[in-house]
Design a protein around this motif. Structure first.
Motif, PDB file in Angstrom:
ATOM      1  N   ALA A 130       0.837  -1.192   0.000  1.00  0.00           N
ATOM      2  CA  ALA A 130       0.000   0.000   0.000  1.00  0.00           C
ATOM      3  C   ALA A 130       0.875   1.246   0.000  1.00  0.00           C
ATOM      4  N   GLY A 131       0.516   2.211  -0.826  1.00  0.00           N
ATOM      5  CA  GLY A 131       1.288   3.432  -0.977  1.00  0.00           C
ATOM      6  C   GLY A 131       1.123   3.981  -2.377  1.00  0.00           C
ATOM      7  N   LYS A 132       1.725   5.127  -2.639  1.00  0.00           N
ATOM      8  CA  LYS A 132       1.660   5.751  -3.950  1.00  0.00           C
ATOM      9  C   LYS A 132       3.057   5.800  -4.556  1.00  0.00           C
ATOM     10  N   TYR A 133       3.187   5.255  -5.767  1.00  0.00           N
ATOM     11  CA  TYR A 133       4.488   5.106  -6.398  1.00  0.00           C
ATOM     12  C   TYR A 133       4.525   5.921  -7.690  1.00  0.00           C
ATOM     13  N   LEU A 134       5.182   7.038  -7.658  1.00  0.00           N
ATOM     14  CA  LEU A 134       5.301   7.928  -8.810  1.00  0.00           C
ATOM     15  C   LEU A 134       6.439   7.434  -9.693  1.00  0.00           C
ATOM     16  N   THR A 135       6.147   7.193 -10.978  1.00  0.00           N
ATOM     17  CA  THR A 135       7.171   6.575 -11.814  1.00  0.00           C
ATOM     18  C   THR A 135       7.022   6.945 -13.271  1.00  0.00           C
ATOM     19  N   GLY A 136       8.143   6.885 -13.977  1.00  0.00           N
ATOM     20  CA  GLY A 136       8.125   6.933 -15.420  1.00  0.00           C
ATOM     21  C   GLY A 136       8.036   5.522 -15.972  1.00  0.00           C
ATOM     22  N   THR A 137       8.561   5.292 -17.158  1.00  0.00           N
ATOM     23  CA  THR A 137       8.411   4.002 -17.834  1.00  0.00           C
ATOM     24  C   THR A 137       9.031   2.863 -17.037  1.00  0.00           C
ATOM     25  N   ILE A 138       8.246   1.807 -16.831  1.00  0.00           N
ATOM     26  CA  ILE A 138       8.707   0.557 -16.235  1.00  0.00           C
ATOM     27  C   ILE A 138       8.832  -0.460 -17.363  1.00  0.00           C
ATOM     28  N   GLY A 147      -4.559  -0.959  -1.823  1.00  0.00           N
ATOM     29  CA  GLY A 147      -4.065   0.346  -1.391  1.00  0.00           C
ATOM     30  C   GLY A 147      -2.840   0.820  -2.139  1.00  0.00           C
ATOM     31  N   ALA A 148      -2.279  -0.036  -2.991  1.00  0.00           N
ATOM     32  CA  ALA A 148      -1.118   0.373  -3.793  1.00  0.00           C
ATOM     33  C   ALA A 148      -1.595   1.110  -5.041  1.00  0.00           C
ATOM     34  N   ILE A 149      -0.965   2.245  -5.333  1.00  0.00           N
ATOM     35  CA  ILE A 149      -1.300   3.044  -6.506  1.00  0.00           C
ATOM     36  C   ILE A 149      -0.016   3.392  -7.236  1.00  0.00           C
ATOM     37  N   ILE A 150       0.077   2.963  -8.492  1.00  0.00           N
ATOM     38  CA  ILE A 150       1.176   3.399  -9.353  1.00  0.00           C
ATOM     39  C   ILE A 150       0.712   4.654 -10.079  1.00  0.00           C
ATOM     40  N   LEU A 151       1.450   5.747  -9.927  1.00  0.00           N
ATOM     41  CA  LEU A 151       1.114   7.018 -10.551  1.00  0.00           C
ATOM     42  C   LEU A 151       2.078   7.299 -11.698  1.00  0.00           C
ATOM     43  N   GLY A 152       1.547   7.559 -12.870  1.00  0.00           N
ATOM     44  CA  GLY A 152       2.395   7.954 -13.978  1.00  0.00           C
ATOM     45  C   GLY A 152       2.998   9.323 -13.733  1.00  0.00           C
ATOM     46  N   ILE A 192      -3.581   1.566 -11.136  1.00  0.00           N
ATOM     47  CA  ILE A 192      -2.575   2.257 -11.953  1.00  0.00           C
ATOM     48  C   ILE A 192      -3.236   3.487 -12.545  1.00  0.00           C
ATOM     49  N   ASP A 193      -2.716   4.652 -12.218  1.00  0.00           N
ATOM     50  CA  ASP A 193      -3.280   5.937 -12.639  1.00  0.00           C
ATOM     51  C   ASP A 193      -2.255   6.639 -13.531  1.00  0.00           C
ATOM     52  N   GLY A 194      -2.578   6.758 -14.814  1.00  0.00           N
ATOM     53  CA  GLY A 194      -1.640   7.370 -15.750  1.00  0.00           C
ATOM     54  C   GLY A 194      -1.493   8.866 -15.618  1.00  0.00           C
ATOM     55  N   GLN A 195      -2.397   9.510 -14.874  1.00  0.00           N
ATOM     56  CA  GLN A 195      -2.397  10.979 -14.750  1.00  0.00           C
ATOM     57  C   GLN A 195      -2.280  11.635 -16.120  1.00  0.00           C
ATOM     58  N   GLY A 196      -3.049  11.113 -17.069  1.00  0.00           N
ATOM     59  CA  GLY A 196      -2.878  11.454 -18.476  1.00  0.00           C
ATOM     60  C   GLY A 196      -3.293  12.836 -18.900  1.00  0.00           C
ATOM     61  N   ASN A 197      -3.889  13.601 -18.015  1.00  0.00           N
ATOM     62  CA  ASN A 197      -4.228  14.983 -18.345  1.00  0.00           C
ATOM     63  C   ASN A 197      -3.232  15.970 -17.738  1.00  0.00           C
ATOM     64  N   MET A 198      -2.126  15.443 -17.195  1.00  0.00           N
ATOM     65  CA  MET A 198      -1.183  16.321 -16.493  1.00  0.00           C
ATOM     66  C   MET A 198       0.266  16.025 -16.876  1.00  0.00           C
ATOM     67  N   ILE A 199       0.514  15.648 -18.131  1.00  0.00           N
ATOM     68  CA  ILE A 199       1.882  15.352 -18.550  1.00  0.00           C
ATOM     69  C   ILE A 199       2.437  16.550 -19.318  1.00  0.00           C
TER      70      ILE A 199
END
Length: 528
Positions: free
Chosen positions: A58-66, A79-84, A127-134
């Motif tokens: 559980a946690g939020k993991y901010l990352t680029g390309t894996i 509770g785990a969230i991968i954030l683009g 997994i949240d790409g945050q695709g409106n904020m790149i």
């Protein structure tokens, strides 16, 4: 029972003894602020050496390309969230060796795999790409099609399993599987309404695919099977899914270079999107089911059954056209493709709009062997006599869309350039009066229409047929008395047989117009 216990026991053994690599042990913090790309990649690389699971607590993991690698599954605990990442610089360009239409144009993804085997993403996380904020380095938002990253992009990979996770907010298609084999997508949830081209799943020339028990709500297309390279789509099962789309809920096409073979779609619900603001399309969707070949592909062996459609403007759209867009500029221009051996059964559709459904080929190229059985569609109605007299253009090379002809000259089903068509137990219902016929036939051969039921205006024929041949109509049933069972038009019409006709439903049994010959009609049993 013994077999079931063996399966359960075997699964337990795998979960106990699988090699687990916790991203925290490789330096990840899970705070949502620290860029975790290298820590996550280190865990993936270590896991690749032995095979196993990369665990995200559980946690939020901010990352680029894996970069996913063979024998590695990413497992997101509850509770785990991968954030683009919101920085374009965190998404390196990837240029697959495999040639496809967008080679060199699509380059980026949050999770990327190429030439991998035994890979997956599973768990209870998001997994949240945050695709409106790149954004680019200069602060400019990333807008162009080629620059925006997918959330998941897998190329020429085998034995893939995507299970249990939630996916949201991609800047492009959520998932793109290109030339992959043995792919199983199960029990995932997708919400994609933050940017243009926000598809749910794109299967692109893949083989042996199962998509089951998934839920999706997207601005662009839902589940899309497309063909943009040398390999066809083959052996695909879509089952038990609930889909909402502002565009097309389930679609084969538009991109259609090679083929679609042995595809089964069953037990699905298509419903209006929860998101009413649109980027593309319409709030309730453009089409429920679309089958499209316009770039030379061969479509053969499609079975669609047990579908409930609520909302999209057009429940069913089948289109053979001639856009002729190739996937490789070094290859000859594609020839006209084909559509044949399509079965559609047990479909109920509500709130279809004034447009009408359609099955169309183009002059000289017919769609063939199409069967519709046990179909019930409820249309809003409202068509006028002027609409009924519209000449519908061929639009041979146009982009195929269920609304490409605007309002059709029929409210129920428009069929043109078709051969070997069967309609059995088909019902069209109207919520308000419509002056157009229920069924339109033009340049069709060998058509069987059995037990057609439809609402119809008293001064309109139930069926309109122009230049039709070898037609068999049995027991047509309008909701109330109408002008005739069929208006036969054109001097090329011949061999039309009507039987089990209840004369009380028709002012005249059939009507002849536009140069048609009365001798082309054969009457069977009549009932008062």
């Amino acid at each position: 029972m013994r077999f079931l216990l063996i399966i359960i026991f075997s699964t337990s053994i795998l979960s106990v003894f699988a090699n687990e690599y916790n991203v925290m042990a490789y330096g990840a913090k899970g705070d949502g602020n620290t860029i975790e790309t290298q820590a996550i990649q280190n865990a993936v690389d270590a896991c690749h050496k032995t095979g196993g699971i990369v665990v995200f607590p559980a946690g939020k993991y901010l990352t680029g390309t894996i970069y996913l690698k063979s024998n590695v599954t990413l497992y997101l605990q509850k509770g785990a969230i991968i954030l683009g990442s919101t920085k374009m610089a965190d998404y390196p360009e990837n240029l697959p060796e495999y040639t496809f239409y967008r080679s060199g144009k699509i380059k980026r993804a949050l999770i990327y795999a190429e030439n991998c085997e035994n890979i997956g993403i599973s768990g209870e996380g998001t997994i949240d790409g945050q695709g409106n904020m790149i954004y680019k380095a200069n602060g400019e938002a990333v807008k162009s099609y080629g620059e925006r990253p997918h959330v998941i992009w897998m190329v020429q990979s085998k034995r893939i399993r995507i299970n249990g996770i939630k996916l949201q907010n991609s800047s492009l298609w959520m998932q793109h599987y290109l030339a992959c084999e043995n792919l199983h997508i199960h029990n995932i949830e997708v919400y994609n309404h933050c940017n243009k081209n926000n598809d749910m799943i794109d299967i692109n020339g893949c083989k042996n695919v199962i998509i089951s028990d998934c839920r999706g709500d997207t601005d662009d297309d839902g589940i899309t099977i497309k063909s943009t390279h040398a390999k066809p789509n083959e052996n695909i099962l879509i089952n038990n899914c609930i889909i909402s789309s502002h565009c097309n809920a389930i679609k084969c096409g538009t991109e259609s270079n090679t083929g679609f073979k042995n595809i089964v779609i069953s037990n699905c619900i298509i419903r209006p999107s929860q998101k009413r603001d649109v980027i593309y399309g319409k709030p309730d969707g453009i089409s429920g089911i679309s089958l499209e070949v316009v770039d030379g592909a061969k479509m053969d062996g499609i079975s669609i059954s047990n579908i409930v459609i609520d909302g999209p403007r057009v429940p069913l759209f089948i289109r053979l056209g001639n856009r002729a867009r190739g996937y490789d500029k070094n290859l000859p221009k594609p020839q006209i493709g084909s559509i044949e051996n399509i079965t559609v059964s047990n479909i109920t559709a509500f709130n279809a709009d004034i447009t009408g459904s359609s099955i169309t080929g183009i002059p000289g190229h017919m769609v063939k062997n199409i069967s519709l059985e046990n179909i019930r569609i409820f249309y809003k109605g409202g068509g006028t006599f002027e609409d009924a007299n519209r000449l519908i253009p061929e639009n041979e090379s146009d982009y195929p869309e269920a609304t490409m002809f605007d309002k059709l000259s029929v409210y129920g089903l428009f069929i043109r350039h078709a051969q070997n068509i069967s309609l059995k137990d088909v019902e069209f219902h109207l919520q308000s009066n419509d002056k157009r016929p229920a069924l339109y036939l033009e340049n069709v051969e060998n058509v069987k229409i059995i037990n057609l039921q439809a609402g119809i205006d008293t001064n309109t024929s139930l069926i309109y047929g122009k230049d039709i041949k070898d037609i068999f109509i049995q027991n047509p049933r309008p909701k109330s008395q109408c002008l005739s069972s069929i208006n036969i038009h054109g001097n090329q019409s011949e061999s039309i047989r009507l039987t089990d006709i209840h004369t009380k439903y028709f002012k005249t049994i059939y009507k002849i117009s536009g140069g048609a010959n009365k001798k082309s009609v054969m009457l069977g049993t009549l009932f008062k």
